[in-house]
Scaffold this active site. Structure first.
Site, PDB file in Angstrom:
ATOM      1  N   ARG A 175       3.550 -31.832  -6.307  1.00  0.00           N
ATOM      2  CA  ARG A 175       3.588 -32.527  -7.593  1.00  0.00           C
ATOM      3  C   ARG A 175       2.906 -31.644  -8.633  1.00  0.00           C
ATOM      4  O   ARG A 175       1.710 -31.368  -8.535  1.00  0.00           O
ATOM      5  CB  ARG A 175       2.867 -33.880  -7.489  1.00  0.00           C
ATOM      6  CG  ARG A 175       2.730 -34.564  -8.819  1.00  0.00           C
ATOM      7  CD  ARG A 175       2.062 -35.931  -8.730  1.00  0.00           C
ATOM      8  NE  ARG A 175       1.972 -36.483 -10.075  1.00  0.00           N
ATOM      9  CZ  ARG A 175       0.854 -36.858 -10.668  1.00  0.00           C
ATOM     10  NH1 ARG A 175      -0.302 -36.814 -10.030  1.00  0.00           N
ATOM     11  NH2 ARG A 175       0.864 -37.312 -11.902  1.00  0.00           N
TER      12      ARG A 175
ATOM     13  N   HIS B   7       1.554 -34.897 -18.478  1.00  0.00           N
ATOM     14  CA  HIS B   7       0.204 -35.062 -17.920  1.00  0.00           C
ATOM     15  C   HIS B   7      -0.790 -34.629 -19.008  1.00  0.00           C
ATOM     16  O   HIS B   7      -1.511 -33.646 -18.858  1.00  0.00           O
ATOM     17  CB  HIS B   7       0.057 -34.238 -16.637  1.00  0.00           C
ATOM     18  CG  HIS B   7      -1.117 -34.610 -15.770  1.00  0.00           C
ATOM     19  ND1 HIS B   7      -1.010 -34.832 -14.414  1.00  0.00           N
ATOM     20  CD2 HIS B   7      -2.428 -34.782 -16.055  1.00  0.00           C
ATOM     21  CE1 HIS B   7      -2.204 -35.121 -13.904  1.00  0.00           C
ATOM     22  NE2 HIS B   7      -3.087 -35.084 -14.881  1.00  0.00           N
TER      23      HIS B   7
ATOM     24  N   GLU C  52      -0.860 -41.480 -15.526  1.00  0.00           N
ATOM     25  CA  GLU C  52      -2.003 -42.322 -15.905  1.00  0.00           C
ATOM     26  C   GLU C  52      -2.083 -42.668 -17.389  1.00  0.00           C
ATOM     27  O   GLU C  52      -3.044 -42.282 -18.079  1.00  0.00           O
ATOM     28  CB  GLU C  52      -3.313 -41.645 -15.486  1.00  0.00           C
ATOM     29  CG  GLU C  52      -3.417 -41.379 -14.003  1.00  0.00           C
ATOM     30  CD  GLU C  52      -4.795 -40.842 -13.601  1.00  0.00           C
ATOM     31  OE1 GLU C  52      -5.581 -40.463 -14.481  1.00  0.00           O
ATOM     32  OE2 GLU C  52      -5.080 -40.802 -12.395  1.00  0.00           O
TER      33      GLU C  52
ATOM     34  N   ASN D 129      -2.483 -43.336  -8.395  1.00  0.00           N
ATOM     35  CA  ASN D 129      -3.608 -42.430  -8.199  1.00  0.00           C
ATOM     36  C   ASN D 129      -4.834 -43.267  -7.901  1.00  0.00           C
ATOM     37  O   ASN D 129      -5.190 -44.151  -8.684  1.00  0.00           O
ATOM     38  CB  ASN D 129      -3.881 -41.592  -9.456  1.00  0.00           C
ATOM     39  CG  ASN D 129      -2.766 -40.591  -9.738  1.00  0.00           C
ATOM     40  OD1 ASN D 129      -1.859 -40.417  -8.924  1.00  0.00           O
ATOM     41  ND2 ASN D 129      -2.832 -39.940 -10.877  1.00  0.00           N
TER      42      ASN D 129
ATOM     43  N   TYR E 264      -8.939 -43.166  -6.812  1.00  0.00           N
ATOM     44  CA  TYR E 264     -10.183 -42.420  -6.585  1.00  0.00           C
ATOM     45  C   TYR E 264     -11.309 -43.304  -6.063  1.00  0.00           C
ATOM     46  O   TYR E 264     -12.012 -42.927  -5.143  1.00  0.00           O
ATOM     47  CB  TYR E 264     -10.601 -41.681  -7.870  1.00  0.00           C
ATOM     48  CG  TYR E 264      -9.701 -40.480  -8.110  1.00  0.00           C
ATOM     49  CD1 TYR E 264      -9.960 -39.263  -7.499  1.00  0.00           C
ATOM     50  CD2 TYR E 264      -8.548 -40.593  -8.884  1.00  0.00           C
ATOM     51  CE1 TYR E 264      -9.115 -38.169  -7.670  1.00  0.00           C
ATOM     52  CE2 TYR E 264      -7.700 -39.498  -9.057  1.00  0.00           C
ATOM     53  CZ  TYR E 264      -7.985 -38.296  -8.441  1.00  0.00           C
ATOM     54  OH  TYR E 264      -7.142 -37.233  -8.592  1.00  0.00           O
TER      55      TYR E 264
ATOM     56  N   GLU F 138      -2.032 -39.082  -6.260  1.00  0.00           N
ATOM     57  CA  GLU F 138      -3.296 -38.344  -6.329  1.00  0.00           C
ATOM     58  C   GLU F 138      -4.355 -39.077  -5.532  1.00  0.00           C
ATOM     59  O   GLU F 138      -4.471 -40.305  -5.639  1.00  0.00           O
ATOM     60  CB  GLU F 138      -3.842 -38.228  -7.762  1.00  0.00           C
ATOM     61  CG  GLU F 138      -3.230 -37.167  -8.598  1.00  0.00           C
ATOM     62  CD  GLU F 138      -3.839 -37.108  -9.997  1.00  0.00           C
ATOM     63  OE1 GLU F 138      -5.059 -37.309 -10.153  1.00  0.00           O
ATOM     64  OE2 GLU F 138      -3.063 -36.859 -10.931  1.00  0.00           O
TER      65      GLU F 138
HETATM   66  C1  BGC Z   1      -6.033 -37.003 -13.285  1.00  0.00           C
HETATM   67  C2  BGC Z   1      -6.308 -35.568 -12.923  1.00  0.00           C
HETATM   68  C3  BGC Z   1      -7.789 -35.356 -12.744  1.00  0.00           C
HETATM   69  C4  BGC Z   1      -8.260 -36.233 -11.589  1.00  0.00           C
HETATM   70  C5  BGC Z   1      -9.735 -36.109 -11.264  1.00  0.00           C
HETATM   71  C6  BGC Z   1      -6.857 -37.998 -12.507  1.00  0.00           C
HETATM   72  O1  BGC Z   1      -7.293 -38.993 -13.387  1.00  0.00           O
HETATM   73  O2  BGC Z   1      -4.671 -37.283 -13.216  1.00  0.00           O
HETATM   74  O3  BGC Z   1      -5.777 -34.750 -13.931  1.00  0.00           O
HETATM   75  O4  BGC Z   1      -8.137 -34.036 -12.543  1.00  0.00           O
HETATM   76  O5  BGC Z   1      -8.021 -37.574 -11.921  1.00  0.00           O
HETATM   77  O6  BGC Z   1     -10.519 -36.515 -12.331  1.00  0.00           O
END
Ligand code: BGC
Length: 441
Positions: free
Chosen positions: A69, A113, A158, A282, A284, A347
């Site tokens: 990607r 992006h 995002e 995505n 985290y 992601e």
């Molecule tokens: C984004 C990336 C970023 C990653 C880590 C995501 O919000 O798409 O571009 O590097 O998080 O912060």
């Protein structure tokens, strides 16, 4: 075929900002303003991927991923964001896509992006409805040129983060501080997605997706106030961007004193809600939300980030909660039912203070644990009935981490930014083994 991939974005890796006719983007402008980026870093050179792309594709080939990607730099294709395409810019992605295909790596191209051409920002950026139409024209140019080899298109990355950091809080380009007045940037991005999807399909695009940043939202306590605050945050972060796509309507925003998004016109929601071939997610970390503490001044927003504690953290300080990914996936399935298309985790990854040891190796055991946990969470979600079709690690290599500059390393491959030397980390070798020996359905 389950897609195992790595993800990157143009401004974060390409560099070569003035080569071959590329126009300036909002990130060039922003990064060069004093005080915007930690240590004054910029993406002028970044990983020099524009010149080293072949070496980088070779690294992916050896890793054994079957998809990549990447994002396309709009100002390379249309230096002013509209009008005639720049042949040299298209030729770069042509070469990249050919090389990926030669290595049997499925190209998954993100159209936007965050690196908006500065010329469009000068006309209001995503606050201006015309930008949505320009995105569609640009998407059409890409599909015409690359569509014979790119089966998977992701219109936007995002839109929530771009709206909040770029237009509401100003910590990302274009650096505007509009708070709730940033909301039109949500609608215009979503409208741009819908129009771009139509343009892609008019050129025969196989799979059209959008990528949203999603977070499970945890109330900070059992109190009714914290529950209400968590619901408000969930509405803004998750539902504002998923509901219109999947249900064809915006959630009730009255919790923010906003009764309607007054930029929405008749017919827009039909354009936004056309069927998706997949939803990119995505993930985290989860978010823990409390009601704002009562004080003399009324709080600008009806929620406060209470912070998640009791988990290991990344170099960014983000909590590592693999089960949050399973919770998120199951939550999406519960909320949207059959309206949820196949999901691709586009992601997931962590930043660590990785540096080579005496022997030159980078032993990032914490990243291995992170990836192992999150892959396990996907496996569990699949077993519980969620249709997950891909997993992309953020990121292939250390790169320009937006406001943090080069200070957060997310890569499977270490990059020495002084020499551009690439060194695969222990996690790269671990992932290669993992992909080869533990296929997902
Ligand atoms: C984004 C990336 C970023 C990653 C880590 C995501 O919000 O798409 O571009 O590097 O998080 O912060």
């Amino acid at each position: 075929m389950f897609l195992w991939g790595t993800a990157t974005a143009s401004y974060q890796i390409e560099g070569a900002v003035a080569e071959d006719g590329r126009g300036p983007s909002i990130w060039d402008t922003f990064a060069h303003e004093p005080g915007r980026i930690r240590d004054g870093h910029t993406g002028d050179v970044a990983c020099d991927h524009y010149n080293r792309w072949s070496e980088d594709v070779t690294l992916m080939g050896s890793l054994g991923v079957n998809s990549y990607r990447f994002s396309i730099s709009w100002p390379r294709i249309q230096p002013e964001g509209r009008g005639k395409p720049n042949e040299a810019g298209l030729a770069f992605y042509d070469r990249l896509v050919d090389e990926l295909c030669a290595k049997d790596i499925v190209p998954a191209a993100t159209i936007f992006h965050w690196d908006l051409p500065q010329a469009l920002e000068d006309r209001g950026g995503w606050l201006n409805r015309d930008t949505s139409h320009h995105l569609a024209d640009y998407a059409g140019i890409l599909a015409e040129r690359l569509g014979d080899r790119v089966p998977m298109w992701i219109t936007l990355n995002e839109p929530f983060i771009h709206m909040v950091f770029g237009y509401a809080l100003g910590t990302h380009a274009p650096g505007r501080t509009l708070f709730l007045d940033a909301l039109p940037a949500a609608h215009h991005q979503l409208l741009g997605h819908g129009l771009a999807a139509q343009a892609l399909r008019a050129h025969g695009a196989e799979r059209v997706l959008i990528t949203n940043n999603c977070t499970p939202v945890w109330p900070a306590s059992g109190s009714a106030e914290d529950h209400r605050a968590a619901e408000a945050y969930d509405t803004l972060h998750n539902r504002l961007f998923n509901d219109p796509l999947l249900l064809g309507k915006y959630p009730d925003l009255s919790a923010y004193g906003v009764s309607t998004l007054d930029v929405v016109r008749d017919g827009d929601l039909e354009v936004i809600a056309q069927p998706l071939d997949g939803l990119g997610i995505n993930y985290y970390n989860p978010t823990r939300i409390a009601a704002p503490a009562p004080g003399p001044d009324s709080a600008p927003l009806p929620f406060e980030d209470a912070g998640v504690s009791g988990y290991p953290t990344t170099a960014f300080g983000w909590p590592v909660v693999p089960d949050g990914l399973r919770e998120l996936l199951l939550g999406l399935r519960a909320r949207y039912g059959d309206a949820l298309p196949p999901v691709y985790v586009t992601e997931n990854g962590c930043s660590l203070a990785d540096e080579p040891g005496q022997d030159g190796a980078v032993d990032d055991q914490a990243r291995i644990a992170f990836l192992d946990g999150h892959i396990g969470a996907i496996r569990a979600a699949i077993a519980e009935g969620v249709d997950v079709r891909g997993y992309y690690v953020w990121s292939l290599m250390d790169n320009f981490e937006w406001a943090e500059g080069f200070n957060q390393r997310f890569g499977l491959v270490h990059v020495d930014f002084a020499t551009q030397k690439r060194t695969p980390k222990a996690s790269y070798h671990w992932l290669r083994e993992r992909i080869a020996t533990h296929p997902l359905p």
